[in-house]
Design a protein around this motif. Structure first.
Motif, PDB file in Angstrom:
ATOM      1  N   LEU A  12       0.829  -1.210   0.000  1.00 56.68           N
ATOM      2  CA  LEU A  12       0.000   0.000   0.000  1.00 56.68           C
ATOM      3  C   LEU A  12       0.864   1.262   0.000  1.00 56.68           C
ATOM      4  CD1 LEU A  12      -2.809  -1.035   2.530  1.00 56.68           C
ATOM      5  CD2 LEU A  12      -3.034  -0.743   0.060  1.00 56.68           C
ATOM      6  N   ALA A  13       1.976   1.236   0.730  1.00 53.89           N
ATOM      7  CA  ALA A  13       2.856   2.413   0.756  1.00 53.89           C
ATOM      8  C   ALA A  13       3.458   2.670  -0.624  1.00 53.89           C
ATOM      9  CB  ALA A  13       3.954   2.213   1.793  1.00 53.89           C
ATOM     10  N   VAL A  14       3.902   1.617  -1.309  1.00 53.55           N
ATOM     11  CA  VAL A  14       4.480   1.788  -2.643  1.00 53.55           C
ATOM     12  C   VAL A  14       3.429   2.303  -3.626  1.00 53.55           C
ATOM     13  CG1 VAL A  14       5.503   0.548  -4.588  1.00 53.55           C
ATOM     14  CG2 VAL A  14       6.266   0.054  -2.262  1.00 53.55           C
ATOM     15  N   VAL A  15       2.240   1.713  -3.592  1.00 51.01           N
ATOM     16  CA  VAL A  15       1.170   2.160  -4.493  1.00 51.01           C
ATOM     17  C   VAL A  15       0.792   3.613  -4.207  1.00 51.01           C
ATOM     18  CG1 VAL A  15      -1.257   1.811  -5.103  1.00 51.01           C
ATOM     19  CG2 VAL A  15       0.259  -0.150  -4.859  1.00 51.01           C
ATOM     20  N   GLY A  16       0.745   3.986  -2.942  1.00 51.71           N
ATOM     21  CA  GLY A  16       0.400   5.360  -2.589  1.00 51.71           C
ATOM     22  C   GLY A  16       1.415   6.365  -3.098  1.00 51.71           C
ATOM     23  N   VAL A  17       2.704   6.053  -2.928  1.00 53.76           N
ATOM     24  CA  VAL A  17       3.745   6.982  -3.380  1.00 53.76           C
ATOM     25  C   VAL A  17       3.726   7.115  -4.898  1.00 53.76           C
ATOM     26  CG1 VAL A  17       6.243   7.304  -3.533  1.00 53.76           C
ATOM     27  CG2 VAL A  17       5.211   6.598  -1.377  1.00 53.76           C
ATOM     28  N   LEU A  18       3.611   6.011  -5.612  1.00 51.12           N
ATOM     29  CA  LEU A  18       3.599   6.066  -7.079  1.00 51.12           C
ATOM     30  C   LEU A  18       2.380   6.802  -7.594  1.00 51.12           C
ATOM     31  CD1 LEU A  18       4.814   2.455  -7.994  1.00 51.12           C
ATOM     32  CD2 LEU A  18       6.132   4.576  -7.971  1.00 51.12           C
ATOM     33  N   THR A  19       1.232   6.608  -6.981  1.00 48.34           N
ATOM     34  CA  THR A  19       0.017   7.309  -7.417  1.00 48.34           C
ATOM     35  C   THR A  19       0.128   8.808  -7.174  1.00 48.34           C
ATOM     36  OG1 THR A  19      -1.274   5.322  -6.915  1.00 48.34           O
ATOM     37  CG2 THR A  19      -2.481   7.378  -7.175  1.00 48.34           C
ATOM     38  N   ALA A  20       0.670   9.195  -6.022  1.00 48.66           N
ATOM     39  CA  ALA A  20       0.832  10.615  -5.734  1.00 48.66           C
ATOM     40  C   ALA A  20       1.796  11.272  -6.717  1.00 48.66           C
ATOM     41  CB  ALA A  20       1.331  10.797  -4.295  1.00 48.66           C
ATOM     42  N   LEU A  21       2.881  10.607  -7.056  1.00 46.41           N
ATOM     43  CA  LEU A  21       3.829  11.162  -8.014  1.00 46.41           C
ATOM     44  C   LEU A  21       3.204  11.310  -9.395  1.00 46.41           C
ATOM     45  CD1 LEU A  21       7.071   9.208  -7.020  1.00 46.41           C
ATOM     46  CD2 LEU A  21       6.506  11.593  -6.504  1.00 46.41           C
ATOM     47  N   GLN A  22       2.419  10.320  -9.798  1.00 48.77           N
ATOM     48  CA  GLN A  22       1.763  10.402 -11.102  1.00 48.77           C
ATOM     49  C   GLN A  22       0.715  11.513 -11.120  1.00 48.77           C
ATOM     50  OE1 GLN A  22      -0.125   6.779 -12.300  1.00 48.77           O
ATOM     51  NE2 GLN A  22      -0.237   7.351 -14.454  1.00 48.77           N
ATOM     52  N   ALA A  23       0.022  11.721 -10.003  1.00 49.02           N
ATOM     53  CA  ALA A  23      -0.985  12.773  -9.940  1.00 49.02           C
ATOM     54  C   ALA A  23      -0.363  14.153 -10.086  1.00 49.02           C
ATOM     55  CB  ALA A  23      -1.762  12.681  -8.627  1.00 49.02           C
ATOM     56  N   PHE A  24       0.854  14.336  -9.608  1.00 51.36           N
ATOM     57  CA  PHE A  24       1.534  15.624  -9.721  1.00 51.36           C
ATOM     58  C   PHE A  24       2.325  15.749 -11.017  1.00 51.36           C
ATOM     59  CE2 PHE A  24       0.921  15.716  -5.083  1.00 51.36           C
ATOM     60  CZ  PHE A  24       0.377  16.987  -4.961  1.00 51.36           C
ATOM     61  N   GLY A  25       2.155  14.807 -11.942  1.00 56.64           N
ATOM     62  CA  GLY A  25       2.753  14.923 -13.263  1.00 56.64           C
ATOM     63  C   GLY A  25       4.166  14.422 -13.392  1.00 56.64           C
ATOM     64  N   ILE A  26       4.657  13.673 -12.419  1.00 52.17           N
ATOM     65  CA  ILE A  26       6.004  13.132 -12.492  1.00 52.17           C
ATOM     66  C   ILE A  26       5.967  11.841 -13.299  1.00 52.17           C
ATOM     67  CG2 ILE A  26       7.952  12.223 -11.160  1.00 52.17           C
ATOM     68  CD1 ILE A  26       7.108  14.019  -8.876  1.00 52.17           C
ATOM     69  N   SER A  27       6.843  11.716 -14.293  1.00 47.67           N
ATOM     70  CA  SER A  27       6.862  10.554 -15.163  1.00 47.67           C
ATOM     71  C   SER A  27       7.382   9.328 -14.402  1.00 47.67           C
ATOM     72  CB  SER A  27       7.746  10.819 -16.391  1.00 47.67           C
ATOM     73  OG  SER A  27       7.851   9.655 -17.180  1.00 47.67           O
ATOM     74  N   LEU A  28       6.579   8.291 -14.390  1.00 50.73           N
ATOM     75  CA  LEU A  28       6.978   7.066 -13.702  1.00 50.73           C
ATOM     76  C   LEU A  28       7.972   6.261 -14.527  1.00 50.73           C
ATOM     77  CD1 LEU A  28       3.603   5.832 -12.172  1.00 50.73           C
ATOM     78  CD2 LEU A  28       5.424   7.166 -11.095  1.00 50.73           C
TER      79      LEU A  28
END
Length: 370
Positions: A140-156
């Motif tokens: 859940l922590a990994v999914v949360g961090v990746l989702t937040a970064l994608q929401a702010f426009g950071i390329s995964l």
């Protein structure tokens, strides 16, 4: 001050009314939620299951926070629009992140409460429950961090590419930490021992009761009541004995009779075996042997080989004591007795005669002394 005076001119009564309405709606929604939550808790306390109570306790605080933060985001939006004339796009993204953060918070609280509930049960493996809790929280922590970064426009894509190279560097630098982590996963999935088990290792000076299995190390309480912290990677290279999972405890004793009781050996062995076959605490489905075994230096030996039904250390010794006392009674009932280390010295007749004749030199030495 000049910026504030220039910005505050655009703040009119309509904006203040808008803020007041939003805060009033938030307060009304929180009050309704508080009343509804209280009714739901009262109903859940009357049910037989605890899952409804766990769910209500999980969502209570996050929903209360969301009720206040969601209107507050619009209040902040209006304030910035009226004073700073900034773009609203980042606030829209922040609201999405807020909703997802609350959902993630609820899921984490749910995992923690379910883990605590399952750990209270003696019928479930606490090691497996703890392992699943750690894995779900990490996921859940990994999914949360990746989702937040994608929401702010950071390329995964770039992040994952950098993470691959960086992960290799970090892995080489922290190989001991990673080996302990994967050693913990091995313990969780292979389950060579669980919390509460008594374990020992003939390869290392490790023996005691397992109190906690962490992601990096395992804490063992020795029989001297001292905590022993063992890195999880150690268990991948040593032999671990787990006496807590034995099915029975063994009685293996050798008993010596006197040589003059040789004619009573067969009857004693038969009676001892019959006693073990009818003993209520001896496991009859396991190996049970009583046999004349050896001609020893000062005794005739027979052995008993049997298993007790109990695995409890204290109860095992009580059963063993009862068996040994019954063997004493059987031996004495046949008029026999137990042997002890002894030695018999015999002389030939000629040697005894020669030893009894005084030697002249010895007689002369004795008279000189007097």
């Amino acid at each position: 001050m000049a910026w504030w005076h220039s910005s505050s001119q655009s703040i009119n009564l309509e904006w203040v009314e808008h803020i007041a309405v939003l805060l009033a709606m938030a307060a009304f929604a929180w009050l309704v939620w508080h009343v509804v939550f209280g009714r739901l808790v009262a109903i859940s306390q009357k049910t037989k299951t605890e899952w409804d109570t766990i769910l209500l306790q999980t969502v209570s605080t996050p929903i209360s926070v969301l009720i206040w933060l969601w209107p507050s985001s619009y209040v902040l939006d209006s304030l910035l629009a009226a004073t700073a004339k900034v773009s609203e796009s980042w606030l829209v993204v922040s609201r999405r992140v807020l909703v997802f953060a609350v959902i993630l918070w609820i899921l984490l609280r749910l995992v923690n409460r379910i883990e605590a509930y399952l750990m209270k049960s003696d019928t479930r493996d606490q090691t497996t429950v703890s392992a699943m809790g750690h894995i779900l929280r990490l996921l859940l922590a990994v999914v949360g961090v990746l989702t937040a970064l994608q929401a702010f426009g950071i390329s995964l894509t770039g992040l994952l590419t950098f993470g691959g190279v960086g992960g290799l560097i970090v892995g080489l630098a922290a190989k001991d930490l990673l080996s302990n982590f994967f050693g913990g996963l091995m313990i969780y999935f292979d389950r060579p021992f669980s919390v509460g088990d008594w374990i020992s290792s003939p390869d290392r000076n490790i023996e005691g009761t397992v109190e906690r299995i962490g992601m990096r190390m395992t804490m063992i309480r020795s029989f001297e009541s001292r905590p022993l912290y063992v890195p999880n990677s150690v268990f991948s290279s040593i032999v671990v004995l787990n006496p807590s999972r034995m099915q029975h405890r063994r009685i293996n004793e050798t008993i010596g009779l006197r040589y003059k009781d040789a004619d009573k050996m067969a009857a004693i062995v038969t009676d001892v075996k019959a006693m073990l076959e009818t003993h209520p605490d001896i496991e009859q489905r396991s190996t049970l042997m009583v046999n004349f075994d050896a001609f020893a230096g000062s005794s005739l030996n027979f052995f008993i080989y049997a298993f007790t039904k109990t695995i409890n250390w204290s109860r095992y010794h009580e059963v063993k004591q009862d068996v040994m006392l019954k063997i004493v009674d059987i031996v004495h009932a046949h008029g026999a007795d137990f042997a002890f280390p002894s030695r018999t010295i015999s002389f030939d007749k000629d040697e005894m005669t020669e030893a009894a004749i005084p030697v002249p030199e010895a007689i002369q030495a004795a008279s000189n002394k007097h």
